[in-house]
Enzyme design. Structure first.
Site, PDB file in Angstrom:
ATOM      1  N   GLY A  45       0.808  -1.208   0.000  1.00  0.00           N
ATOM      2  CA  GLY A  45       0.000   0.000   0.000  1.00  0.00           C
ATOM      3  C   GLY A  45       0.839   1.255   0.000  1.00  0.00           C
ATOM      4  O   GLY A  45       2.003   1.244  -0.381  1.00  0.00           O
ATOM      5  N   SER A  46       0.236   2.302   0.469  1.00  0.00           N
ATOM      6  CA  SER A  46       0.850   3.633   0.401  1.00  0.00           C
ATOM      7  C   SER A  46       1.812   3.890   1.550  1.00  0.00           C
ATOM      8  O   SER A  46       1.979   3.066   2.452  1.00  0.00           O
ATOM      9  CB  SER A  46      -0.249   4.694   0.422  1.00  0.00           C
ATOM     10  OG  SER A  46      -0.818   4.748   1.713  1.00  0.00           O
ATOM     11  N   SER A  47       2.376   5.067   1.523  1.00  0.00           N
ATOM     12  CA  SER A  47       3.287   5.478   2.596  1.00  0.00           C
ATOM     13  C   SER A  47       2.551   5.693   3.910  1.00  0.00           C
ATOM     14  O   SER A  47       3.174   5.860   4.951  1.00  0.00           O
ATOM     15  CB  SER A  47       4.036   6.753   2.193  1.00  0.00           C
ATOM     16  OG  SER A  47       3.095   7.774   1.898  1.00  0.00           O
ATOM     17  N   GLY A  48       1.233   5.659   3.883  1.00  0.00           N
ATOM     18  CA  GLY A  48       0.438   5.785   5.107  1.00  0.00           C
ATOM     19  C   GLY A  48       0.565   4.576   6.020  1.00  0.00           C
ATOM     20  O   GLY A  48       0.110   4.607   7.165  1.00  0.00           O
ATOM     21  N   TRP A  49       1.175   3.502   5.533  1.00  0.00           N
ATOM     22  CA  TRP A  49       1.358   2.273   6.305  1.00  0.00           C
ATOM     23  C   TRP A  49       1.968   2.571   7.669  1.00  0.00           C
ATOM     24  O   TRP A  49       1.467   2.135   8.690  1.00  0.00           O
ATOM     25  CB  TRP A  49       2.262   1.319   5.514  1.00  0.00           C
ATOM     26  CG  TRP A  49       2.227  -0.099   5.954  1.00  0.00           C
ATOM     27  CD1 TRP A  49       1.386  -1.068   5.491  1.00  0.00           C
ATOM     28  CD2 TRP A  49       3.066  -0.742   6.919  1.00  0.00           C
ATOM     29  NE1 TRP A  49       1.644  -2.268   6.107  1.00  0.00           N
ATOM     30  CE2 TRP A  49       2.678  -2.087   6.997  1.00  0.00           C
ATOM     31  CE3 TRP A  49       4.100  -0.300   7.741  1.00  0.00           C
ATOM     32  CZ2 TRP A  49       3.291  -3.001   7.845  1.00  0.00           C
ATOM     33  CZ3 TRP A  49       4.711  -1.210   8.591  1.00  0.00           C
ATOM     34  CH2 TRP A  49       4.294  -2.544   8.634  1.00  0.00           C
TER      35      TRP A  49
END
Length: 151
Positions: free
Chosen positions: A70-74
């Site tokens: 997924g995104s860097s929001g992980w």
């Protein structure tokens, strides 16, 4: 030789990312884990509907998984688990990426990666696992139930 006997002898060597040493029950995912939209930080539960561990709580477990997706929001979602008291006890993952490394760092749990054998294939959910990230070691002592309740 039974699986429990093999597990009691298993020592994996790798690279510690976040220092510390803990012992606890393993929770193994054969699939990568999404942070944003894949976990509920308030409960420490995997909420990605098609994930093999959908509905399973990782709080207080040694989370063994291939890595982040997924995104860097992980990393932000896993940091939230630390802030809410729902974080895994430790992380052991196979694929070192910047998002997985940052997630481990902000979660502040002992983390080992880049192991000499595949932890996802060698560790089973329920095994008693010692994560010694200071020395880059993951030691599997055997099934959690037997380790906690000797017969």
């Amino acid at each position: 030789m039974t699986g429990a006997t093999r597990a009691q002898q298993l020592v994996l060597r790798g690279r510690g990312i976040v220092p510390g040493r803990v012992e606890g029950e393993a929770l193994v995912s054969h699939e990568t884990i999404s942070g944003w939209g894949g976990i509920d930080p308030a409960t420490g539960t995997i909420i990605e509907r098609r994930h093999e561990l959908y509905g399973v709580c990782f709080t207080g477990k040694v989370l063994v998984f291939p890595g982040a997706k997924g995104s860097s929001g992980w990393s932000g979602f896993f940091q939230s688990t630390r802030l809410m008291g729902t974080a895994p006890l430790a992380m052991v993952f196979t694929n070192l990426t910047t998002k997985a490394a940052l997630g481990a760092i902000v979660t502040r749990v002992p983390t080992v990666t880049e192991l000499d054998d595949d932890p996802v294939a060698r560790i089973a959910t329920g095994d008693l696992v010692e994560v010694d990230a200071d020395n880059g070691l993951v030691v599997v002592h055997g099934p959690w139930s037997q380790a906690c309740h000797p017969q």
